[in-house]
Design a protein around this motif. Structure first.
Motif, short mmCIF file in Angstrom:
data_model
loop_
_atom_site.label_atom_id
_atom_site.label_comp_id
_atom_site.label_asym_id
_atom_site.label_seq_id
_atom_site.Cartn_x
_atom_site.Cartn_y
_atom_site.Cartn_z
N HIS A 394 0.92 -1.08 0.00
CA HIS A 394 -0.14 -0.03 -0.11
C HIS A 394 0.80 1.10 0.01
CE1 HIS A 394 -3.91 1.90 0.46
NE2 HIS A 394 -3.34 2.74 1.17
N GLY A 395 1.13 1.84 -1.24
CA GLY A 395 1.97 2.93 -1.23
C GLY A 395 3.45 2.43 -0.97
N ALA A 451 -2.14 -0.55 -4.02
CA ALA A 451 -2.07 0.98 -4.63
C ALA A 451 -0.61 0.92 -5.31
CB ALA A 451 -2.26 1.72 -3.72
N ALA A 453 2.71 2.79 -6.13
CA ALA A 453 3.80 3.53 -5.41
C ALA A 453 3.92 4.71 -5.77
CB ALA A 453 5.18 2.89 -5.22
#
Length: 453
Positions: A394-395, A451, A453
Motif C-alpha cells: 500500500h504505497g 496501490a 507506489a
C-alpha cells in the motif's frame, strides 16, 4: 436431437478427445506444432466472422485487437456467437451463486460461469456442451495416471471417484461424470471443517476419493488437518491457484504423491502438468503470445487465443497473470516427448508484482513474487514459527501478516524482507500487521499490490 442422442454424441466426443489428448498430437518438432496452430487460427477466423464485434475481419491474427476483461465485458453481446446478452447471462450466473444450484443454462444448453473476481471485476464465461466434453476429455486424457485409468476402465470394480473442491459446481466440471467416473463437488463456500468431516465419512463408508482436485491452499489445509493420515488418493491435482513451493512440499509429504497442476482461467484451459512433472502450455488448443516484462525474457504476460471456444470467442485476450520460463530450456523437448512450451512457474497476477521507488528516486523497481517468496522462506525462523503469511503493498508500505506467529517471528521475517529491498536498491517500509482470516471460497493471494507506489 433428443437428449439421449445428444448425451451419446457428447460421450463419444469426450472419448475421442481423451484419446487425442493422451496419445495424439505428439508433434515431431516445434515447427510442425506452429503449422498446426496456423491452420486452427484460419478456422477461427470463420467463426469470428459470425460475431458483431469482428465486423471488419482482419486477415492476419496480429491485426486483431488485443482485448482484456474490460473489453470482454463491455463487448460481451458481440463476442459470442449465440447472440446472448450480458444482462441475461449475468442474471443466471448470480442466481446460481446465490442458490448454489449451478444446473440452470441459457439458450437451451449453455452454462454460464463467473470468475472468482480476484482482480476486482468478475468475468462471465459461456460454455456449450461440446466445449464441456472437449475440456473433460483433455483434462482426463492428460492427467489420469495409469492406476487411475485402469480403475476407470475396469468394469469389475467400482467407478473412479473424483472429489472436486471448488467455489462453483455446474456442468463444466460435471462433464467428467459417467458410469465409470463418479464426480463429487465440495462447495468451498462452506467451512473446511465440513469437508474434513465429509471425507472422513467417505473413508468410513469405504468410498474415499481416488482423485483429489482442489486449489493448492485447500489441499494444504486438508493435509494439515490430518485427513492425509486416513487415506491415500491415487492422484492429487492442484487447480485455480498458484502452487507455491512450500505448499507443494507439505502436500507431497502428506500424501506421498506428486502434485499435478491444471492452469485454467475463464479464458480457457491454459496449461497442464505432464507425467514428468513439467507444466506445459496447452498449445494444442491455445495459442499464447508473450508480452515480455523483463529484458532477460524470463517473465511475460500471456495473450491467448483459444481454438476450441466457439460460443464465446477468446482471440488475443491479455491475461493479468505473470508466467516465468527458463530461457536456457526454450526449444528443448521435455522428457515426456512433448514440444509444447514448459512454464517454470506461474508467478501470479500482474498485481502480485510489487512496484517500489528506487533508493535514488529516479526509477521504479519491480519485485517479482518468486523473489519475495524466497526471501520469506529463507528467513531464519524455526519450523512452525507461523502457519501462513501474506504481504500487501500500500504505497510505500509492505504490510506483512503472519498467521499464529511465534514470538519474534514477525521481526525476523520483516528483517528478511528489508534485506531484500536493500539488495534490489528500492525504498519501502515493512510493517507487521494483524492476520485477517480469508474467505475460504476466494483464491489464495499471498502477495498483492493494492496501490501504486
Amino acid at each position: 436431437m433428443s437428449r439421449a442422442v445428444g448425451d451419446r454424441v457428447r460421450s463419444l466426443l469426450l472419448l475421442a478427445r481423451f484419446a487425442r489428448a493422451r496419445w495424439g498430437l505428439r508433434f515431431r518438432s516445434r515447427a510442425r506444432l506452429e503449422a498446426w496452430q496456423s491452420r486452427r487460427v484460419r478456422q477461427l477466423f470463420r467463426r469470428a466472422g459470425r460475431t458483431s464485434f469482428y465486423r471488419r475481419l482482419p486477415s492476419r491474427l496480429e491485426w486483431f485487437p488485443v482485448i482484456d476483461k474490460s473489453v470482454l465485458l463491455a463487448e460481451f453481446d458481440g463476442l459470442n456467437t449465440r447472440g446472448l446478452r450480458l444482462v441475461d447471462a449475468l442474471a443466471v450466473a448470480l442466481e446460481a451463486e446465490r442458490s448454489r444450484d449451478f444446473t440452470p443454462v441459457v439458450d437451451g444448453d449453455v452454462v454460464v460461469g463467473l470468475s472468482s473476481g480476484t482482480s476486482g471485476t468478475r468475468g462471465v464465461f459461456l460454455v456449450d456442451p461440446r466445449e464441456r466434453a472437449l475440456w473433460a476429455g483433455t483434462v482426463l486424457g492428460r492427467l489420469l495416471g495409469r492406476p487411475a485409468l485402469r480403475l476407470a476402465l475396469d468394469r469389475r470394480r467400482g467407478p473412479l471417484r473424483i472429489a472436486f473442491f471448488l467455489r462453483a459446481g455446474g456442468g463444466l466440471y460435471e462433464a467428467v461424470g459417467s458410469n465409470r467416473v463418479d464426480f463429487s463437488w465440495f462447495d468451498l463456500t462452506r467451512p473446511i471443517e465440513d469437508h474434513v468431516t465429509a471425507l472422513r465419512d467417505a473413508v468410513a463408508a469405504g468410498r474415499p476419493p481416488h482423485l483429489l482436485v482442489a486449489p493448492a491452499s485447500v489441499l494444504d489445509a486438508l493435509a494439515r488437518d490430518a485427513v492425509a493420515d486416513e487415506f491415500r488418493p491415487l492422484q492429487v491435482i492442484s487447480v485455480a491457484e498458484v502452487l507455491e513451493p512450500d505448499m507443494e512440499t507439505r502436500i507431497v509429504a502428506a500424501w506421498g504423491r506428486p502434485v499435478r497442476q491444471v492452469y485454467q482461467a475463464t479464458e480457457g484451459l491454459l496449461a497442464l502438468s505432464c507425467e514428468r512433472g513439467s507444466l506445459h502450455l496447452n498449445e494444442e488448443s491455445v495459442l499464447v503470445e508473450r508480452e515480455w516484462l523483463d529484458d532477460e525474457h524470463t517473465r511475460f504476460r500471456p495473450v491467448v487465443t483459444d481454438f476450441e471456444r466457439r460460443t464465446q470467442l477468446v482471440i488475443r485476450y491479455r491475461l493479468d497473470d505473470v508466467l516465468r520460463i527458463e530461457p536456457a530450456a526454450e526449444g528443448e523437448r521435455c522428457a515426456c516427448g512433448r514440444v509444447t512450451a514448459v512454464i517454470a512457474a506461474i508467478d501470479g497476477r500482474d498485481d502480485a508484482v510489487l512496484h517500489l521507488p528506487a533508493a535514488n528516486g529516479r526509477s521504479v523497481v519491480e519485485l517479482f513474487p518468486d523473489a519475495v517468496r524466497q526471501a520469506i522462506a529463507a528467513a531464519p525462523t524455526p519450523p512452525g514459527a507461523y502457519r501462513d503469511w501474506a504481504l500487501r503493498q500500500h504505497g510505500l508500505e509492505l504490510r506483512l501478516s503472519l498467521q499464529n506467529p511465534a514470538p519474534d517471528a514477525e521481526r525476523v521475517v520483516a528483517e528478511a524482507l528489508a534485506g531484500l529491498l536493500d539488495r534490489y536498491g528500492c525504498a519501502g517500509d515493512v510493517v507487521p500487521t494483524a492476520w485477517v482470516e480469508r474467505d475460504p471460497a476466494a483464491k489464495l493471494r499471498r502477495i498483492v499490490r493494492e496501490a501504486a507506489a
